[in-house]
Write a protein that holds these residues in place. Structure first.
Motif, short mmCIF file in Angstrom:
data_model
loop_
_atom_site.label_atom_id
_atom_site.label_comp_id
_atom_site.label_asym_id
_atom_site.label_seq_id
_atom_site.Cartn_x
_atom_site.Cartn_y
_atom_site.Cartn_z
N VAL A 1 6.47 11.66 0.84
CA VAL A 1 7.36 10.80 0.30
C VAL A 1 6.54 10.65 -1.34
O VAL A 1 5.33 10.42 -1.62
N ASP A 2 7.57 10.45 -2.29
CA ASP A 2 7.00 10.49 -3.69
C ASP A 2 6.88 8.75 -3.79
O ASP A 2 8.02 8.06 -3.42
N SER A 3 5.83 8.34 -4.47
CA SER A 3 5.65 6.88 -4.72
C SER A 3 5.17 6.50 -6.14
O SER A 3 4.35 7.31 -6.82
N ALA A 4 5.41 5.36 -6.40
CA ALA A 4 4.74 4.70 -7.91
C ALA A 4 3.95 3.50 -7.38
O ALA A 4 4.74 2.60 -6.88
N TRP A 5 3.21 3.24 -7.78
CA TRP A 5 2.21 2.02 -7.66
C TRP A 5 1.94 1.66 -8.81
O TRP A 5 1.27 2.17 -9.90
N ARG A 6 2.26 0.18 -9.15
CA ARG A 6 2.02 -0.38 -10.42
C ARG A 6 0.96 -1.42 -10.13
O ARG A 6 1.12 -2.37 -9.30
N ARG B 1 12.37 11.89 6.48
CA ARG B 1 11.45 12.71 6.93
C ARG B 1 11.09 12.25 8.29
O ARG B 1 10.34 13.19 8.83
N LEU B 2 10.99 10.95 8.85
CA LEU B 2 10.53 10.44 10.06
C LEU B 2 11.83 10.71 11.06
O LEU B 2 11.80 10.31 12.12
N ASP C 1 2.57 -3.53 -7.13
CA ASP C 1 3.85 -3.31 -6.97
C ASP C 1 4.16 -1.73 -6.47
O ASP C 1 3.57 -0.76 -7.34
N VAL C 2 4.84 -1.68 -5.36
CA VAL C 2 4.88 -0.34 -4.76
C VAL C 2 6.39 0.05 -4.69
O VAL C 2 7.10 -0.84 -4.05
N TYR C 3 6.63 1.31 -4.99
CA TYR C 3 7.93 1.68 -4.92
C TYR C 3 8.03 3.02 -4.16
O TYR C 3 7.16 4.06 -4.44
N TRP C 4 8.90 3.40 -3.37
CA TRP C 4 9.27 4.84 -2.90
C TRP C 4 10.80 4.55 -2.19
O TRP C 4 11.31 3.67 -2.14
N CYS C 5 11.28 5.78 -2.18
CA CYS C 5 12.75 5.70 -1.73
C CYS C 5 12.44 5.82 -0.03
O CYS C 5 11.93 6.60 0.81
N GLN C 6 13.10 4.68 0.49
CA GLN C 6 12.94 4.38 1.85
C GLN C 6 13.86 5.21 2.55
O GLN C 6 13.38 5.61 3.86
N ASN C 7 14.95 5.92 2.20
CA ASN C 7 15.86 6.65 2.69
C ASN C 7 15.11 8.15 3.01
O ASN C 7 15.40 8.67 3.87
N PRO D 1 10.46 -1.17 -0.74
CA PRO D 1 10.92 -0.45 0.30
C PRO D 1 10.89 -1.21 1.50
O PRO D 1 11.75 -1.21 2.37
N LEU D 2 9.56 -1.97 1.96
CA LEU D 2 9.32 -2.74 2.97
C LEU D 2 9.88 -4.12 2.71
O LEU D 2 9.81 -4.89 3.95
#
Length: 143
Positions: free
Chosen positions: A103-108, A131-132, A120-126, A38-39
């Protein structure tokens, strides 16, 4: 003493959970490959993941991680977690409005020996932007 890939990742998560970036990074190899989708971060080196973690703990000083699951698949460990906190500084271009983030995230994680060699990091940037209270994703900051 030999540790399993899961134990190495658990040590990283414990440091991160306690907002102790140095403790989390003590489990990471110097040449770690880091991807934070997302970044748009696609780089290598411990300083890259240090920046990601430092930005999170600085922008959300009451950061709280809830690890929902940790799955070990050989040298790969996947952690599913919720990241929560109240914004206290600008984060990824979103000005500080003291909004609550969840925010929900998954880290591999890829582990070789006793060190993390890939993250490897994933979350929904939208979801993060909503939220912000970011109104336009094509113009995150208001100038």
């Amino acid at each position: 003493m030999t540790t399993s890939p899961r134990q190495t990742v658990e040590a990283f998560l414990t440091g991160f959970r306690h907002l102790d970036v140095d403790a989390a990074l003590s489990t990471v190899s110097d040449d770690v490959q880091v991807t934070v989708y997302p970044l748009q971060v696609f780089d290598s080196g411990k300083d890259v993941i240090r920046t990601v973690l430092d930005d999170l703990v600085t922008s959300f000083p009451d950061l709280h991680l809830t690890v929902r699951s940790v799955l070990e698949l050989g040298q790969v460990v996947v952690a599913e977690m919720k990241i929560e906190g109240t914004q206290a500084a600008d984060y990824v271009g979103a000005i500080n409005q003291e909004k609550h983030l969840d925010v929900d995230s998954a880290w591999r994680f890829t582990v070789a020996g006793e060190g993390i060699t890939g993250i490897d990091v994933y979350w929904c940037q939208n979801q993060l932007y909503r939220r912000l209270a970011v109104k336009r994703t094509d113009q995150v900051t208001i100038v």
